[in-house]
Write a protein that holds these residues in place. Structure first.
Motif, PDB file in Angstrom:
ATOM      1  N   GLY A  76     -12.750  -2.302  -2.574  1.00 52.12           N
ATOM      2  CA  GLY A  76     -12.677  -0.851  -2.448  1.00 52.12           C
ATOM      3  C   GLY A  76     -13.873  -0.075  -2.909  1.00 52.12           C
ATOM      4  N   SER A  88      -8.009   0.019  -4.721  1.00 52.13           N
ATOM      5  CA  SER A  88      -7.815   0.118  -3.526  1.00 52.13           C
ATOM      6  C   SER A  88      -8.396  -0.681  -2.385  1.00 52.13           C
ATOM      7  N   GLU A 137      -9.852   4.319   3.390  1.00 53.78           N
ATOM      8  CA  GLU A 137      -9.212   3.745   2.188  1.00 53.78           C
ATOM      9  C   GLU A 137      -7.732   3.777   2.021  1.00 53.78           C
ATOM     10  N   GLY A 192      -6.290   7.188   1.764  1.00 49.12           N
ATOM     11  CA  GLY A 192      -7.093   7.828   0.796  1.00 49.12           C
ATOM     12  C   GLY A 192      -8.356   8.524   1.508  1.00 49.12           C
ATOM     13  N   THR A 208     -14.140   5.762  -3.374  1.00 49.12           N
ATOM     14  CA  THR A 208     -12.531   5.319  -3.589  1.00 49.12           C
ATOM     15  C   THR A 208     -12.081   5.123  -4.845  1.00 49.12           C
ATOM     16  N   SER A 209     -10.717   5.213  -5.158  1.00 48.44           N
ATOM     17  CA  SER A 209     -10.272   4.742  -6.469  1.00 48.44           C
ATOM     18  C   SER A 209     -10.239   3.375  -6.890  1.00 48.44           C
ATOM     19  N   THR A 220       0.887  -1.438   0.191  1.00 51.00           N
ATOM     20  CA  THR A 220      -0.061   0.075  -0.056  1.00 51.00           C
ATOM     21  C   THR A 220       0.888   1.226   0.035  1.00 51.00           C
ATOM     22  N   THR A 270      -4.510   2.892  -0.581  1.00 50.02           N
ATOM     23  CA  THR A 270      -4.515   2.797  -2.136  1.00 50.02           C
ATOM     24  C   THR A 270      -3.222   1.621  -2.275  1.00 50.02           C
TER      25      THR A 270
END
Length: 199
Positions: free
Chosen positions: A152, A104, A173, A85, A100-101, A80, A175
């Motif tokens: 995620g 993640s 979160e 995040g 979230t992106s 990570t 990433t």
């Protein structure tokens, strides 16, 4: 290193909100927290430490300050990025929404407690992600259920078949760092674009 911490507010003359967490003497950073209120309500927090090197748990490896009784769940994450995040905290509900992106990981926790000694973590299941641990203290006085979601993103909720009178949801979160092969592909793509533009 990620620590989910749930503590009691009121008894013992403390506020219940954890003011610091350390791992082998190194301070963690609080990512998110849902503080307690007056009247023996619980707090629900997530703390993290970037690059803890090796992780080895012995008595006293993790210390906290500012709390009365306490329940902890500890995660060791690999791959990570530093920091966190997006985060979310919601009180008096079983659901929290977190955008979230892609790629993640999310760690979430349902904090529970209050009068009546009815905080039974065995009756709680996460609707999103995988339940990792359920910890309670004080004969079901308070506790938390921690979960993780490798996909995620989305709605993080918990189902409690015997609802308590004080709940909170927190989620954080983390990433993921791309694999070296992915980084190489990204670099190659950049070179191809540069060549086309120069041509």
């Amino acid at each position: 290193l990620v620590v989910v911490a749930n503590s009691e507010n009121g008894n013992g003359g403390t506020g219940g909100y954890i003011t610091s967490v350390t791992y082998q003497g190194v301070a963690l950073t609080e990512a998110i927290g849902s503080p307690g209120a007056a009247g023996n309500i619980t707090s629900n927090q997530i703390w993290y430490l970037d690059n803890p090197n090796s992780i080895a748990f012995t008595d006293g490896a993790i210390t906290t300050a500012g709390n009365n009784r306490l329940a902890l769940t500890v995660f060791g994450l690999n791959g990570t990025a530093a920091g966190v995040g997006n985060t979310v905290a919601a009180r008096d509900v079983y659901t929290a929404n977190l955008a979230t992106s892609a790629g993640s990981m999310v760690i979430s926790s349902l904090g529970m407690g209050g009068a009546g000694n009815n905080a039974d973590v065995n009756n709680v299941t996460p609707d999103t992600g995988t339940k990792i641990n359920g910890v309670e203290f004080g004969s079901n006085w308070a506790g938390h259920v921690a979960a993780y979601d490798a996909a995620g993103g989305g709605t993080y909720s918990f189902t409690d078949t015997s609802p308590t009178n004080d709940v909170s949801v927190v989620a954080v979160e983390f990433t993921m760092v791309p694999e070296p092969s992915s980084l190489a592909l990204l670099g190659l793509g950049g070179l191809l674009i540069a060549r086309r533009r120069r041509g």
